[in-house]
Scaffold this active site. Structure first.
Site, PDB file in Angstrom:
ATOM      1  N   TRP A  20      -7.488  -7.029   5.782  1.00 56.27           N
ATOM      2  CA  TRP A  20      -6.076  -7.231   6.092  1.00 56.27           C
ATOM      3  C   TRP A  20      -5.910  -8.274   7.187  1.00 56.27           C
ATOM      4  O   TRP A  20      -6.544  -8.205   8.226  1.00 56.27           O
ATOM      5  CB  TRP A  20      -5.431  -5.914   6.515  1.00 56.27           C
ATOM      6  CG  TRP A  20      -5.500  -4.868   5.456  1.00 56.27           C
ATOM      7  CD1 TRP A  20      -6.276  -3.746   5.465  1.00 56.27           C
ATOM      8  CD2 TRP A  20      -4.768  -4.830   4.220  1.00 56.27           C
ATOM      9  NE1 TRP A  20      -6.079  -3.015   4.312  1.00 56.27           N
ATOM     10  CE2 TRP A  20      -5.162  -3.656   3.536  1.00 56.27           C
ATOM     11  CE3 TRP A  20      -3.831  -5.676   3.625  1.00 56.27           C
ATOM     12  CZ2 TRP A  20      -4.643  -3.310   2.286  1.00 56.27           C
ATOM     13  CZ3 TRP A  20      -3.311  -5.329   2.390  1.00 56.27           C
ATOM     14  CH2 TRP A  20      -3.719  -4.156   1.739  1.00 56.27           C
TER      15      TRP A  20
ATOM     16  N   TYR B 251      -5.526   5.984  -8.842  1.00 52.69           N
ATOM     17  CA  TYR B 251      -6.687   5.182  -8.439  1.00 52.69           C
ATOM     18  C   TYR B 251      -7.944   5.633  -9.181  1.00 52.69           C
ATOM     19  O   TYR B 251      -8.772   4.810  -9.582  1.00 52.69           O
ATOM     20  CB  TYR B 251      -6.905   5.279  -6.932  1.00 52.69           C
ATOM     21  CG  TYR B 251      -5.946   4.436  -6.144  1.00 52.69           C
ATOM     22  CD1 TYR B 251      -6.267   3.136  -5.782  1.00 52.69           C
ATOM     23  CD2 TYR B 251      -4.696   4.936  -5.765  1.00 52.69           C
ATOM     24  CE1 TYR B 251      -5.387   2.354  -5.060  1.00 52.69           C
ATOM     25  CE2 TYR B 251      -3.808   4.160  -5.046  1.00 52.69           C
ATOM     26  CZ  TYR B 251      -4.158   2.864  -4.694  1.00 52.69           C
ATOM     27  OH  TYR B 251      -3.273   2.090  -3.997  1.00 52.69           O
TER      28      TYR B 251
ATOM     29  N   VAL C 101     -11.746  -1.267   6.452  1.00 49.21           N
ATOM     30  CA  VAL C 101     -10.564  -1.569   7.260  1.00 49.21           C
ATOM     31  C   VAL C 101      -9.339  -1.190   6.438  1.00 49.21           C
ATOM     32  O   VAL C 101      -9.047  -1.824   5.415  1.00 49.21           O
ATOM     33  CB  VAL C 101     -10.525  -3.058   7.641  1.00 49.21           C
ATOM     34  CG1 VAL C 101      -9.254  -3.380   8.420  1.00 49.21           C
ATOM     35  CG2 VAL C 101     -11.764  -3.420   8.457  1.00 49.21           C
TER      36      VAL C 101
ATOM     37  N   CYS D  11       0.814  -1.212   0.000  1.00 51.09           N
ATOM     38  CA  CYS D  11       0.000   0.000   0.000  1.00 51.09           C
ATOM     39  C   CYS D  11       0.852   1.268   0.000  1.00 51.09           C
ATOM     40  O   CYS D  11       1.689   1.452   0.888  1.00 51.09           O
ATOM     41  CB  CYS D  11      -0.905  -0.022   1.230  1.00 51.09           C
ATOM     42  SG  CYS D  11      -1.763   1.519   1.557  1.00 51.09           S
TER      43      CYS D  11
ATOM     44  N   VAL E 271      -5.175   0.462   6.029  1.00 53.58           N
ATOM     45  CA  VAL E 271      -3.831   0.687   6.533  1.00 53.58           C
ATOM     46  C   VAL E 271      -3.285   1.949   5.859  1.00 53.58           C
ATOM     47  O   VAL E 271      -3.727   2.285   4.750  1.00 53.58           O
ATOM     48  CB  VAL E 271      -2.899  -0.513   6.242  1.00 53.58           C
ATOM     49  CG1 VAL E 271      -3.261  -1.698   7.083  1.00 53.58           C
ATOM     50  CG2 VAL E 271      -2.916  -0.889   4.760  1.00 53.58           C
TER      51      VAL E 271
END
Length: 345
Positions: free
Chosen positions: A89, A187, A122, A56, A124
């Site tokens: 994750w 993106y 969720v 990421c 990160v």
């Protein structure tokens, strides 16, 4: 990775990419860990655990910052599997498929410990409070700024100033354009659900890359003569560009290797301690090509590109600049945090 698909980034969310308009979620948990603890979370060595995916780009910012600032002993690290399942994750890289410090199998457990039946995505990077097991923050925009400015008492001797106060206005302005058109722009192009949406993102992306290339033609770093937060944020997208964004996200006007300025700039950073030693091309490629089944339904991971060029001379030192200012490079990477060198991927 700032999730856009609801509670799970698994099967339903992954297949939806490319079939609905892309919108990046805001960080739901925006508490800050500060020197004075004003949000209830004071900076304390060993209290918190940073959870990242090496795939990421948003999480990779925190990996670079943590290394440059020498926070490895103060802020422990958990690395997730680059491949998510229907609970997002997961800690399947660790013995017993659970994080050895937090004792959880999925990052979602820390989210639920903070807010029961939390309905959102969720994502990160995330910082978890070890004693309570609760998520503290997933604010990827603020997290690294706080590492640079609020955790100073725990910085290593010789740590660079990544967000120098006299340059913050210029840094913020540069980062805003990079975020909108490059970091998030790839993106928006890759997950576009219409031709117009894709075209607009593509044009904005390459217009900004051209602007950044012109800016860096006669200066080594984006702002001032040292590495700042702005360079970290640009690096984490550029380092992934040819491997995933050019093909997988259809950002294919040119590769970074075809822009002499940007290619030399990103190699300069890659070869700077704290940058390339946090990059895992294997995790990057497997995550994007195997998780985003909505735009790559076969899950085939390409063998290329050739990565041997990353360690070739860049000659950017001829522009001057001092990577760490009056400080020093970070020390060697800890044995338990080493990644596979590019020549072995």
């Amino acid at each position: 990775m700032s999730d856009t698909s609801g509670k799970s980034a698994g099967s339903d969310g992954n297949t939806s990419y490319g079939h609905k308009p892309f919108k990046r979620s805001r960080s739901h948990f925006a508490d800050r860990i500060t020197a004075d603890g004003r949000d209830g979370w004071p900076v304390e060595p060993g209290r918190y655990r940073l959870v990242v995916s090496r795939a990421c780009p948003w999480a990779s910012r925190s990996l670079v910052s943590r290394r440059l600032l020498g926070l490895e002993d103060a802020l422990s690290l958990a690395v997730t599997d680059p491949i998510q399942d229907d609970r997002s994750w997961r800690f399947t890289l660790d013995p017993g498929d659970q994080d050895p410090v937090l004792g959880i199998r999925y990052l979602s457990e820390a989210y639920d410990a903070r807010e029961h039946d939390y309905p959102g995505g969720v994502s990160v990077p995330a910082i978890v409070d070890v004693p309570s097991g609760q998520l503290v923050t997933n604010d990827y925009q603020q997290l690294t700024l706080d590492l640079a400015t609020e955790w100073t008492a725990l910085h290593r001797p010789g740590a660079p100033d990544l967000y120098p106060e006299p340059l913050r206005e210029e840094i913020d302005e540069v980062m805003e354009g990079i975020y909108r058109d490059i970091n998030n722009g790839v993106y928006k192009a890759g997950f576009a659900s219409s031709q117009q949406e894709y075209d607009e993102a593509y044009e904005a992306l390459f217009a900004r890359l051209d602007q950044v290339s012109a800016r860096l033609a006669d200066r080594r770093y984006l702002v001032g003569d040292t590495i700042t937060e702005a360079d970290i944020r640009l690096f984490t997208t550029l380092v992934r560009f040819d491997a995933v964004y050019h093909g997988h996200f259809k950002c294919n006007r040119t590769k970074i290797t075809e822009d002499p300025v940007l290619w030399a700039y990103v190699r300069d950073l890659y070869q700077t301690p704290g940058f390339g030693d946090t990059v895992d091309f294997d995790h990057i490629k497997r995550h994007y090509y195997q998780v985003h089944t909505g735009i790559n339904p076969t899950g085939i991971v390409p063998l290329g590109p050739d990565l041997s060029g990353w360690t070739t001379p860049h000659h950017r030192e001829q522009l001057g600049g001092r990577p760490f200012g009056d400080g020093t490079p970070p020390g060697p990477v800890r044995d338990d945090e080493r990644v596979t060198p590019v020549d072995r991927v």
